[in-house]
Design an enzyme around this catalytic site. Structure first.
Site, PDB file in Angstrom:
ATOM      1  N   GLY A  21      30.759  75.414 -50.967  1.00  0.00           N
ATOM      2  CA  GLY A  21      31.610  74.258 -51.265  1.00  0.00           C
ATOM      3  C   GLY A  21      30.905  72.990 -50.817  1.00  0.00           C
ATOM      4  O   GLY A  21      29.848  72.643 -51.324  1.00  0.00           O
ATOM      5  N   VAL A  56      26.303  64.289 -43.029  1.00  0.00           N
ATOM      6  CA  VAL A  56      25.567  63.049 -42.824  1.00  0.00           C
ATOM      7  C   VAL A  56      25.442  62.251 -44.124  1.00  0.00           C
ATOM      8  O   VAL A  56      25.050  61.109 -44.112  1.00  0.00           O
ATOM      9  CB  VAL A  56      24.154  63.283 -42.234  1.00  0.00           C
ATOM     10  CG1 VAL A  56      24.244  63.901 -40.870  1.00  0.00           C
ATOM     11  CG2 VAL A  56      23.293  64.131 -43.147  1.00  0.00           C
ATOM     12  N   LYS A  87      29.814  49.149 -50.036  1.00  0.00           N
ATOM     13  CA  LYS A  87      28.423  48.996 -49.610  1.00  0.00           C
ATOM     14  C   LYS A  87      27.662  48.179 -50.649  1.00  0.00           C
ATOM     15  O   LYS A  87      27.620  48.558 -51.820  1.00  0.00           O
ATOM     16  CB  LYS A  87      27.782  50.379 -49.432  1.00  0.00           C
ATOM     17  CG  LYS A  87      26.301  50.324 -49.113  1.00  0.00           C
ATOM     18  CD  LYS A  87      25.687  51.716 -49.081  1.00  0.00           C
ATOM     19  CE  LYS A  87      24.183  51.652 -48.940  1.00  0.00           C
ATOM     20  NZ  LYS A  87      23.546  52.972 -49.006  1.00  0.00           N
ATOM     21  N   PRO A 105      19.282  44.773 -51.486  1.00  0.00           N
ATOM     22  CA  PRO A 105      20.589  44.610 -52.145  1.00  0.00           C
ATOM     23  C   PRO A 105      20.712  45.457 -53.398  1.00  0.00           C
ATOM     24  O   PRO A 105      19.721  45.801 -54.039  1.00  0.00           O
ATOM     25  CB  PRO A 105      20.584  43.121 -52.510  1.00  0.00           C
ATOM     26  CG  PRO A 105      19.138  42.814 -52.784  1.00  0.00           C
ATOM     27  CD  PRO A 105      18.329  43.711 -51.875  1.00  0.00           C
TER      28      PRO A 105
END
Length: 511
Positions: A21, A56, A87, A105
């Site tokens: 999973g 993570v 973000k 960016p």
């Protein structure tokens, strides 16, 4: 007139079994049940109740928005369920030298002028005495600097509002939980079990699985989401692994979660340390922190102490050490098995590409979707595509290390003398000469992304494109100054990042 006829026969797949999973497994189930709707292909996920997500992969790139759209997932609902924040890019601290930082960016930097890349026009303006900075021309960078955010409007009033892109910071465990519920609701079958045995036929195809509950499970196709162990692709099918540690020596990470101190910022922070780098990923309800390091230059204990000494905010769990090897399977798709996520390969999370690679692998797989003939040409075409993606991302990550000006520790001295892939060497050489980045179709990192890293590392080309000398320098200077003013004026009308979240999508998290 002669008329030829051809009998087309189709031996369609009847079933796909996803083993494991986590984020990768449930992304696969969700995307496939959307893409295969109406095909009657049965999708089953086998997952253990005991195996937790690595957890993570909490920072993403803008392709996460494509994944949500393709899967018809409501963005507001997803953000609230995963405690996500927005973000706009990544801030790199101490990479060039201690105390220096730069920003990568998302979206465009500037806009092309008369068919030339904006970077070339900007170089020409510098040669003529222009004073604007590279990132002055990025809406995402100015938004991040001022902690402003809003979703791009469907019909932007000006070019600034259509120039930026964004991704999400999210909780990987909550993502897997959300996608699992959604996929099951949409018809995916979940079996809670572990694999005891994998049956492989004489032709090297997986014929079935024996589960720890005694069930024998057969399927036409298998997707291996069993993490680094590669239970199917490596252990059963013996597909090899291409080790890239000679380019990327970091081989361990320590990860820990903390309470937020202050409002979450709309960017990831990656800070260079003595033997690697640390991440900080701000979610709505907490922060994710970690240190990616090379064990030949520091010990686990030193790494843990280094990370903990940098943190502010109460610890929410014990630090975990995660060993890894950078590289990829020699074949991501072999016979009737596709390796996904960590089972397919691992590139350290410096540019947050783990979830992107899961999505990209699935998109390539859908485009090259097999039938039960499993012809080798389709498999080969797929593997060439995904190999190119891995190589591109590998080179882009190596770029951050090999261009650093740091020589204050053994690790950074190693990076200054590191071997470079030929593909990257050629790219950097062309850029140094005349500021050009060769862009190939399907490439993920744009010219603007490459220029942002190289500019951040103070690598400036020797020349700009010669045809730009035809530009009127006064007109060019005025255009650039006007564009910078437009970006800043537009950004400063936007709400604060935290205020925007609280108004539109506050987390609704129960852990």
């Amino acid at each position: 007139m002669h008329k030829s006829s051809q009998n087309l026969s189709q031996k369609s797949l009847a079933s796909i079994c996803i083993v494991g999973g986590g984020t990768a497994g449930w992304m696969a189930a969700t995307l496939l049940c959307s893409a295969l709707r109406g095909s009657n292909i049965k999708i089953t996920v086998v997952e253990s109740a005991d195996i937790a997500s690595i957890g993570v992969g909490e920072s993403t790139v803008p392709s996460i928005m494509d994944f949500l759209q393709v899967c018809q997932i409501n963005l507001q609902e997803f953000i609230q369920a995963t405690s996500a924040s927005f973000k706009l890019g990544i801030r790199f601290d101490d990479w060039l030298t201690p105390g220096a930082n730069y920003f990568h960016p998302f979206g465009r930097v500037g806009k092309d002028i008369n068919g030339f890349d904006f970077y070339q026009a900007w170089l020409k303006s510098l040669a003529d005495g222009g004073q604007t900075q590279w990132l002055d021309h990025s809406a995402a960078a100015i938004m991040a600097e001022n902690e402003r955010f809003m979703l791009r409007p469907p019909q932007p009033e000006n070019w600034v509002l259509s120039s930026y892109a964004h991704a999400l910071h999210l909780d990987a465990v909550l993502v897997a939980r959300y996608l699992r519920q959604l996929a099951i609701k949409r018809g995916v079958t979940r079996i809670e079990a572990t694999v005891e045995n994998v049956d492989v036929d004489p032709n090297g195809f997986i014929s079935g699985l024996t589960l720890n509950n005694g069930v024998k499970l057969n399927s036409d196709f298998f997707i291996d989401c069993t993490g680094f162990s590669g239970r199917l692709i490596a252990q059963a099918l013996d597909v090899g692994f291409e080790d890239w540690s000679n380019y990327l020596p970091c081989n361990r990470a320590v990860a820990v979660q903390t309470e937020n101190v202050g409002k979450p910022v709309p960017y990831t922070i990656a800070t260079a340390l003595n033997a690697g780098w640390a991440w900080k990923i701000p979610l709505q309800h907490r922060a994710g922190n970690g240190y990616v390091f090379a064990s030949q230059f520091t010990s686990d204990d030193e790494a843990v102490n280094t990370l903990l000494s940098r943190l502010s905010g109460t610890l929410l769990n014990e630090p975990r050490i995660i060993p890894f090897v950078t590289g990829k399977r020699t074949k991501i798709w072999h016979n009737n098995c596709l390796a996904l996520g960590l089972a397919g390969g691992f590139l350290e999370p410096l540019e947050s590409t783990a979830i992107h690679l899961v999505y990209k692998t699935l998109i390539h797989f859908i485009k090259h979707f097999p039938d039960r003939d499993f012809d080798s040409y389709t498999e080969l075409a797929f593997n060439q595509k995904i190999d190119a993606d891995y190589l591109e991302i590998r080179d882009f990550i190596v770029l951050h290390y090999c261009t650093s000006g740091r020589d204050d520790t053994e690790f950074w001295r190693w990076c200054q003398n590191m071997p470079l892939p030929e593909s990257l060497e050629e790219k950097i050489a062309l850029f140094r000469k005349r500021g050009q980045i060769e862009h190939t179709p399907g490439q993920f990192f744009s010219t603007d992304s490459w220029c942002s890293i190289l500019e951040g590392m103070k690598i400036r080309p020797q020349k700009y494109h010669p045809l730009l000398d035809a530009f009127d320098k006064h007109s060019l200077a005025n255009t650039l100054i006007e564009n910078v003013q437009n970006i800043r004026a537009t950004v400063m009308k936007m709400p604060g990042h935290h205020d925007y979240i609280q108004a539109h999508c506050p987390a609704q998290v129960t852990r």
